[in-house]
Scaffold this motif. Sequence first.
Motif, PDB file in Angstrom:
ATOM      1  N   CYS A 187      -4.888   2.272  -1.483  1.00  0.00           N
ATOM      2  CA  CYS A 187      -5.351   1.914  -0.106  1.00  0.00           C
ATOM      3  C   CYS A 187      -5.953   0.714   0.160  1.00  0.00           C
ATOM      4  O   CYS A 187      -6.954   0.354  -0.800  1.00  0.00           O
ATOM      5  N   LEU A 188      -5.578  -0.199   1.106  1.00  0.00           N
ATOM      6  CA  LEU A 188      -6.022  -1.607   1.215  1.00  0.00           C
ATOM      7  C   LEU A 188      -6.860  -1.594   2.219  1.00  0.00           C
ATOM      8  O   LEU A 188      -7.577  -2.667   2.501  1.00  0.00           O
ATOM      9  N   GLY A 189      -7.511  -0.642   2.520  1.00  0.00           N
ATOM     10  CA  GLY A 189      -8.715  -0.341   3.486  1.00  0.00           C
ATOM     11  C   GLY A 189      -8.464  -0.607   4.984  1.00  0.00           C
ATOM     12  O   GLY A 189      -9.226  -0.895   5.961  1.00  0.00           O
ATOM     13  N   GLN A 190      -7.257  -0.966   5.202  1.00  0.00           N
ATOM     14  CA  GLN A 190      -6.522  -1.252   6.806  1.00  0.00           C
ATOM     15  C   GLN A 190      -5.808  -0.038   7.318  1.00  0.00           C
ATOM     16  O   GLN A 190      -4.629  -0.296   7.967  1.00  0.00           O
ATOM     17  N   CYS A 191      -6.062   1.270   6.860  1.00  0.00           N
ATOM     18  CA  CYS A 191      -5.330   2.256   7.304  1.00  0.00           C
ATOM     19  C   CYS A 191      -4.924   2.305   8.794  1.00  0.00           C
ATOM     20  O   CYS A 191      -5.994   2.222   9.648  1.00  0.00           O
TER      21      CYS A 191
ATOM     22  N   MET B 210       0.934  -1.830   5.145  1.00  0.00           N
ATOM     23  CA  MET B 210       0.279  -2.892   5.038  1.00  0.00           C
ATOM     24  C   MET B 210       0.968  -3.481   3.571  1.00  0.00           C
ATOM     25  O   MET B 210       1.020  -3.101   2.515  1.00  0.00           O
TER      26      MET B 210
ATOM     27  N   ASN C 256      -0.732   4.320  -0.202  1.00  0.00           N
ATOM     28  CA  ASN C 256      -1.592   5.673  -0.037  1.00  0.00           C
ATOM     29  C   ASN C 256      -1.145   6.304   1.280  1.00  0.00           C
ATOM     30  O   ASN C 256      -0.316   5.890   1.869  1.00  0.00           O
ATOM     31  N   ARG C 257      -1.946   7.186   1.714  1.00  0.00           N
ATOM     32  CA  ARG C 257      -1.448   8.642   2.426  1.00  0.00           C
ATOM     33  C   ARG C 257      -0.899   7.795   3.885  1.00  0.00           C
ATOM     34  O   ARG C 257       0.073   8.026   4.417  1.00  0.00           O
ATOM     35  N   THR C 258      -2.062   7.077   4.537  1.00  0.00           N
ATOM     36  CA  THR C 258      -1.542   6.641   5.948  1.00  0.00           C
ATOM     37  C   THR C 258      -0.305   5.770   5.835  1.00  0.00           C
ATOM     38  O   THR C 258       0.543   5.791   6.687  1.00  0.00           O
ATOM     39  N   CYS C 259      -0.197   4.634   5.024  1.00  0.00           N
ATOM     40  CA  CYS C 259       0.635   3.704   5.104  1.00  0.00           C
ATOM     41  C   CYS C 259       2.090   4.332   4.461  1.00  0.00           C
ATOM     42  O   CYS C 259       3.368   4.050   4.888  1.00  0.00           O
TER      43      CYS C 259
ATOM     44  N   CYS D 207       0.741  -1.140   0.037  1.00  0.00           N
ATOM     45  CA  CYS D 207       0.062   0.199   0.078  1.00  0.00           C
ATOM     46  C   CYS D 207       0.620   1.365  -0.097  1.00  0.00           C
ATOM     47  O   CYS D 207       1.620   1.472   0.940  1.00  0.00           O
TER      48      CYS D 207
HETATM   49  S1  FES Z   1      -3.447   3.847   3.486  1.00  0.00           S
HETATM   50 FE1  FES Z   1      -2.495   1.722   3.465  1.00  0.00          FE
HETATM   51  S2  FES Z   1      -4.315   0.607   4.165  1.00  0.00           S
HETATM   52 FE2  FES Z   1      -5.068   2.498   3.793  1.00  0.00          FE
END
Ligand code: FES
Length: 95
Positions: free
Chosen positions: A39-43, A48, A9-12, A7
């Motif tokens: 995003c894998l939905g597990q932010c 992840m 996306n932002r949080t990861c 992942c």
């Molecule tokens: S940002 Fe990685 S799981 Fe949502």
Amino acid sequence: MKCIRVCQNRTCRKQGAAKVLAAFEVISVPDVTIIGSGCLGQCGNGPMVLVVPDMVWYSGVHPSEVSLIIEQHLLGNQIVTKMLYHRFHPQRQKQ
Ligand code: FES
């Protein structure tokens, strides 16, 4: 043929996912593709890493742990139990 989704996306990313992806990309494993995913939905549990088609989830992956996933899971066909994502792999709790 396996695919590793890391992942990005932002949080990861905030948790270091770019370095994890880079660590996978420097080592090429036959029949395994590496992709930076959305995003894998597990932010919040990142970075992840999802291995498909195995549907094995690793959470909080550190770049230094990438070689363990490669050696043990991808080359050795053995899941790295201690790195499993507890939400989808509750058996980790028993270890
Ligand atoms: S940002 Fe990685 S799981 Fe949502």
